[in-house]
Design an enzyme around this catalytic site. Structure first.
Site, mmCIF file in Angstrom:
data_model
loop_
_atom_site.group_PDB
_atom_site.id
_atom_site.type_symbol
_atom_site.label_atom_id
_atom_site.label_comp_id
_atom_site.label_asym_id
_atom_site.label_seq_id
_atom_site.Cartn_x
_atom_site.Cartn_y
_atom_site.Cartn_z
ATOM 1 N N SER A 150 24.702 77.711 -18.393
ATOM 2 C CA SER A 150 24.624 78.148 -17.003
ATOM 3 C C SER A 150 25.472 77.302 -16.059
ATOM 4 C CB SER A 150 23.167 78.175 -16.529
ATOM 5 O OG SER A 150 22.544 76.935 -16.763
ATOM 6 N N HIS A 203 23.193 73.643 -12.432
ATOM 7 C CA HIS A 203 23.807 74.761 -11.714
ATOM 8 C C HIS A 203 24.680 74.256 -10.569
ATOM 9 C CE1 HIS A 203 20.511 77.868 -12.998
ATOM 10 N NE2 HIS A 203 21.146 77.333 -14.018
#
Length: 271
Positions: A150, A203
């Site tokens: 991610s 992230h």
């Protein structure tokens, strides 16, 4: 009056244009299938399996095995986690690969994933320092095992988002919808903040790196100076190296605590 059928439009996916993205997706899926074949739970992998397959655990990554900062990009906590990341990689990757070129695309992907791991480790170090100063262990502040693509994927999304916010160039291969990109990135961040167990630091680290490299690429094309893109990659490497070096400085203080945590983790999960 006879009725004529409309002409058939033959459409096929041209993998030649984004084969590196397809290779990354295939590699992640193949690794996941391999992991399942060894007995790993497809829906809820154990901590032991995650560590065995290269997941990131800050005490382990910074004290013993720094390769986990990268290898963790190729392990996922279950099928849903894998599918969400691979779908996002397809959406962002097939555009980014064609727009940036394969060398820059792959470099951005790796650096964004690495920065995500480093920022996550940095926050773990800060939390451990806080616990030492307060002389109290807090389970919520202890390092967690993390993994997934991610951070790298969010880096691709951030790079495209930055470019979408800037004036369109004549040499730009795709017209990017800034509203859609901002919405997708915002939703991902919101879900991360609202959902327990999601590594928001990874992230955000990936997004920051993607924004820097996306901006560097835009300037290189805007002013027809390819060296600016290479400068951007060099800057990305320097930023990762600087953050890693700073983490090692902080590690000197928390090393005894992390060695205890690592010993306990090894005893509990037998790795």
């Amino acid at each position: 009056m006879s009725k004529l059928s409309p002409p058939t439009v033959k459409h096929h996916v041209n993998l030649q244009l984004w084969w590196l993205t397809a290779l990354l997706i295939t590699s992640n899926v193949a690794l996941f299938l391999w992991q399942i074949s060894t007995g790993m739970d497809a829906s809820r992998p154990s901590i032991q399996d995650a560590l065995a397959w290269g997941a990131d655990y800050a005490p382990l990554s910074f004290l013993v095995e720094p390769f986990r900062l990268l290898s963790s990009m190729f392990f996922h906590f279950g099928l849903i986690h894998l599918m969400l990341n691979m779908w996002a990689l397809y959406l962002f990757g097939n555009i980014a690969e064609q727009m940036f070129g394969r060398v820059y695309f792959l470099s951005l992907y790796i650096l964004a994933g690495l920065m995500g791991s480093l920022l996550s480790g940095f926050l773990d170090l800060q939390n451990s320092l806080s616990m030492l100063q307060n002389a109290a262990l807090n389970a919520e502040q202890l390092p967690k095992v993390g993994a997934g693509a991610s951070g790298a994927v969010m880096g691709l999304g951030a790079a495209l988002t930055v470019i979408s916010l800037l004036p369109v160039m004549k040499a730009q291969r795709f017209l990017l919808d800034k509203k859609t990109l901002m919405l997708v990135m915002g939703i991902n961040l919101f879900i991360g903040w609202m959902t327990a167990g999601i590594n928001n630091a990874a992230h955000i680290g990936g997004m920051l790196m993607g924004a820097v490299l996306g901006g560097a690429w835009y300037l290189s094309v805007r002013f027809n100076k390819p060296v600016l893109a290479w400068f951007g990659l060099g800057l990305g490497i320097v930023l990762c190296g600087a953050l890693y070096s700073y983490c090692l400085l902080l590690l000197e203080v928390v090393a005894p605590l992390w060695q205890e945590l690592l010993a306990a983790m090894r005893q509990q999960f037998n790795f």
